[in-house]
Scaffold this motif. Structure first.
Motif, mmCIF file in Angstrom:
data_model
loop_
_atom_site.group_PDB
_atom_site.id
_atom_site.type_symbol
_atom_site.label_atom_id
_atom_site.label_comp_id
_atom_site.label_asym_id
_atom_site.label_seq_id
_atom_site.Cartn_x
_atom_site.Cartn_y
_atom_site.Cartn_z
ATOM 1 N N PRO A 1 5.181 15.354 -26.177
ATOM 2 C CA PRO A 1 5.445 14.329 -27.074
ATOM 3 C C PRO A 1 6.575 14.791 -28.233
ATOM 4 N N ASP A 2 7.135 16.101 -28.086
ATOM 5 C CA ASP A 2 7.919 16.305 -28.856
ATOM 6 C C ASP A 2 9.611 15.778 -28.721
ATOM 7 N N VAL A 3 9.616 15.344 -27.211
ATOM 8 C CA VAL A 3 10.744 14.601 -26.946
ATOM 9 C C VAL A 3 10.444 13.297 -26.306
ATOM 10 N N LEU A 4 9.536 12.686 -26.830
ATOM 11 C CA LEU A 4 8.897 11.249 -26.462
ATOM 12 C C LEU A 4 8.669 11.497 -25.014
ATOM 13 N N ASN A 5 7.971 12.301 -24.461
ATOM 14 C CA ASN A 5 7.651 12.471 -23.103
ATOM 15 C C ASN A 5 8.885 12.149 -22.148
ATOM 16 N N SER A 6 9.965 12.536 -22.454
ATOM 17 C CA SER A 6 11.093 12.375 -21.580
ATOM 18 C C SER A 6 10.812 13.449 -20.243
ATOM 19 N N PHE A 7 11.544 13.078 -19.196
ATOM 20 C CA PHE A 7 11.316 13.842 -17.829
ATOM 21 C C PHE A 7 12.063 14.961 -18.023
ATOM 22 N N ASN A 8 11.735 16.165 -17.939
ATOM 23 C CA ASN A 8 12.424 17.142 -17.237
ATOM 24 C C ASN A 8 11.934 17.492 -15.599
ATOM 25 N N VAL A 9 12.535 18.393 -15.035
ATOM 26 C CA VAL A 9 12.199 18.573 -13.734
ATOM 27 C C VAL A 9 10.736 18.947 -13.539
ATOM 28 N N ARG B 1 3.654 9.337 -29.970
ATOM 29 C CA ARG B 1 3.824 8.166 -30.269
ATOM 30 C C ARG B 1 4.730 7.356 -29.234
ATOM 31 N N ALA B 2 5.053 7.907 -28.260
ATOM 32 C CA ALA B 2 5.772 7.099 -26.837
ATOM 33 C C ALA B 2 5.197 7.089 -25.739
ATOM 34 N N PHE B 3 5.452 6.301 -24.621
ATOM 35 C CA PHE B 3 5.014 6.467 -23.272
ATOM 36 C C PHE B 3 6.038 7.473 -22.718
ATOM 37 N N CYS B 4 7.253 7.122 -22.528
ATOM 38 C CA CYS B 4 8.339 7.854 -21.805
ATOM 39 C C CYS B 4 9.464 7.353 -22.135
ATOM 40 N N ASN C 1 1.951 3.044 -24.945
ATOM 41 C CA ASN C 1 1.498 3.396 -26.288
ATOM 42 C C ASN C 1 2.668 3.138 -27.003
ATOM 43 N N GLY C 2 4.118 3.443 -26.633
ATOM 44 C CA GLY C 2 5.245 3.379 -27.540
ATOM 45 C C GLY C 2 6.288 3.101 -26.591
ATOM 46 N N VAL C 3 7.379 3.310 -27.012
ATOM 47 C CA VAL C 3 8.750 3.256 -26.350
ATOM 48 C C VAL C 3 8.548 3.580 -24.871
ATOM 49 N N ALA C 4 9.136 2.690 -23.915
ATOM 50 C CA ALA C 4 9.276 3.006 -22.583
ATOM 51 C C ALA C 4 10.640 2.694 -22.245
ATOM 52 N N ALA C 5 11.507 3.688 -21.946
ATOM 53 C CA ALA C 5 12.954 3.550 -22.013
ATOM 54 C C ALA C 5 13.418 4.022 -20.795
ATOM 55 N N GLY C 6 14.417 3.561 -19.925
ATOM 56 C CA GLY C 6 15.029 4.165 -18.865
ATOM 57 C C GLY C 6 14.014 4.314 -17.776
ATOM 58 N N ILE D 1 -1.301 -2.537 -12.985
ATOM 59 C CA ILE D 1 -1.827 -3.299 -14.048
ATOM 60 C C ILE D 1 -1.280 -2.422 -15.300
ATOM 61 N N VAL D 2 -0.342 -3.196 -16.248
ATOM 62 C CA VAL D 2 0.064 -2.596 -17.152
ATOM 63 C C VAL D 2 -0.302 -3.260 -18.537
ATOM 64 N N PHE D 3 -1.008 -2.391 -19.333
ATOM 65 C CA PHE D 3 -1.118 -2.911 -20.925
ATOM 66 C C PHE D 3 -0.514 -2.323 -21.646
ATOM 67 N N ALA D 4 0.027 -2.808 -22.845
ATOM 68 C CA ALA D 4 0.958 -2.127 -23.743
ATOM 69 C C ALA D 4 0.200 -2.417 -25.238
ATOM 70 N N SER D 5 0.641 -1.575 -26.067
ATOM 71 C CA SER D 5 0.417 -1.734 -27.338
ATOM 72 C C SER D 5 1.350 -2.654 -28.172
ATOM 73 N N VAL D 6 0.827 -3.433 -29.128
ATOM 74 C CA VAL D 6 2.057 -4.527 -29.715
ATOM 75 C C VAL D 6 2.853 -3.714 -30.070
ATOM 76 N N GLU D 7 2.847 -2.354 -30.509
ATOM 77 C CA GLU D 7 3.838 -1.537 -31.153
ATOM 78 C C GLU D 7 4.918 -0.905 -30.075
ATOM 79 N N ALA D 8 4.477 -1.311 -28.588
ATOM 80 C CA ALA D 8 5.370 -0.623 -27.680
ATOM 81 C C ALA D 8 6.785 -1.472 -27.510
ATOM 82 N N SER D 9 7.668 -0.718 -26.799
ATOM 83 C CA SER D 9 8.921 -1.593 -26.438
ATOM 84 C C SER D 9 9.429 -0.996 -25.148
#
Length: 262
Positions: free
Chosen positions: A22-30, A59-62, A107-112, A123-131
């Motif tokens: 969560p500290d890096v918005l669940n960004s992927f490392n190897v 606060r982020a998905f990934c 639950n939050g930002v889904a980027a890249g 089946i994908v659900f998203a919070s109204v606050e997601a992007s």
């Protein structure tokens, strides 16, 4: 396998897998990619795990790839095709070829790669606050994680082209209207709604649901494996450009990039 960057819990036939950086918005490392691959493989071989719920901590998905790990080092550009082949392609294939339903709670930002990870789910659900944002063009690379395969089939070629070239951010309701996700919920209702759906699916004829997935995969036409291989090739080429190096440096230095088209 001891997990550090994902959490896994199994209850009521549902394996809940949470991306946990969560500290890096669940960004992927190897390491996180490897752990997610392992968790999905465990679901595949355990008949007691009949459905999957995938979500993100905090606060982020990934937020996609952790660029600190993929940045050029000592003037040497990384092999982005290697990242795609070893990290993302196995995850997308695991989700699409898993003959069990995969429910996603954004639950939050889904980027890249994070946005395309969600698109790969059933089946994908998203919070109204997601992007959702196809952010690849901001650093001079191409949509991977199945993005060039799935997005045009979902929203159409013209809109997919605009969304990726402009890196336009979509709110959850816009994404729903475009057919990218199933439903939008209030933030406090997201996990309960997604969990109830996953639990319901786990009680259903999951062998038949798996055949539905297989049929849909076949109906998409071009072989997904071939497209993922092509994405690897394109991403490798993109990762060798000066614009990629500049894009990552600008991101890490928190400044506007100066792209040159090379």
């Amino acid at each position: 396998m001891a997990y550090e960057f994902v959490t896994v819990g199994v209850e009521g036939g549902v394996a809940t897998i949470t991306l946990n950086r969560p500290d890096v918005l669940n960004s992927f490392n190897v390491a996180m990619a490897r752990e997610l691959q392992h968790a999905l493989a465990e679901v595949a071989k355990d008949p007691a795990q009949r459905a999957v719920l995938l979500t993100g901590a905090g606060r982020a998905f990934c937020a996609g790839q952790d660029l600190a790990e993929a940045a050029p080092k000592n003037g040497v550009l990384p092999d982005l095709g290697d990242f795609v082949r070893k990290s993302y392609n196995p995850i997308v294939l695991a989700i699409r070829e898993l003959e069990k339903p995969v429910v996603c709670a954004v639950n939050g930002v889904a980027a890249g790669a994070g946005a395309n990870l969600a698109l790969a789910c059933d089946i994908v659900f998203a919070s109204v606050e997601a992007s959702f944002i196809q952010s690849f063009a901001k650093i001079g690379v191409i949509p991977d994680s199945g993005g060039t395969f799935l997005l045009p089939r979902i929203v159409g070629l013209a809109r997919a082209t605009a969304l990726t070239m402009l890196a336009e951010k979509l709110g959850a309701k816009e994404a729903m209207d475009l057919g990218m996700i199933y439903k939008v919920t209030e933030p406090g209702e997201l996990l309960d709604t997604a969990r109830q759906t996953a639990r319901y699916l786990a009680t259903q004829p999951t062998a038949g649901l798996g055949l539905i997935k297989r049929g849909f995969n076949r109906s998409l036409g071009i072989d997904l494996r071939a497209q993922l291989d092509y994405e690897e090739e394109l991403q490798r080429e993109a990762g060798r450009t000066s614009d990629y190096e500049e894009g990552v440096r600008a991101f890490l230095e928190k400044r506007k990039p100066a792209f040159t088209g090379r």
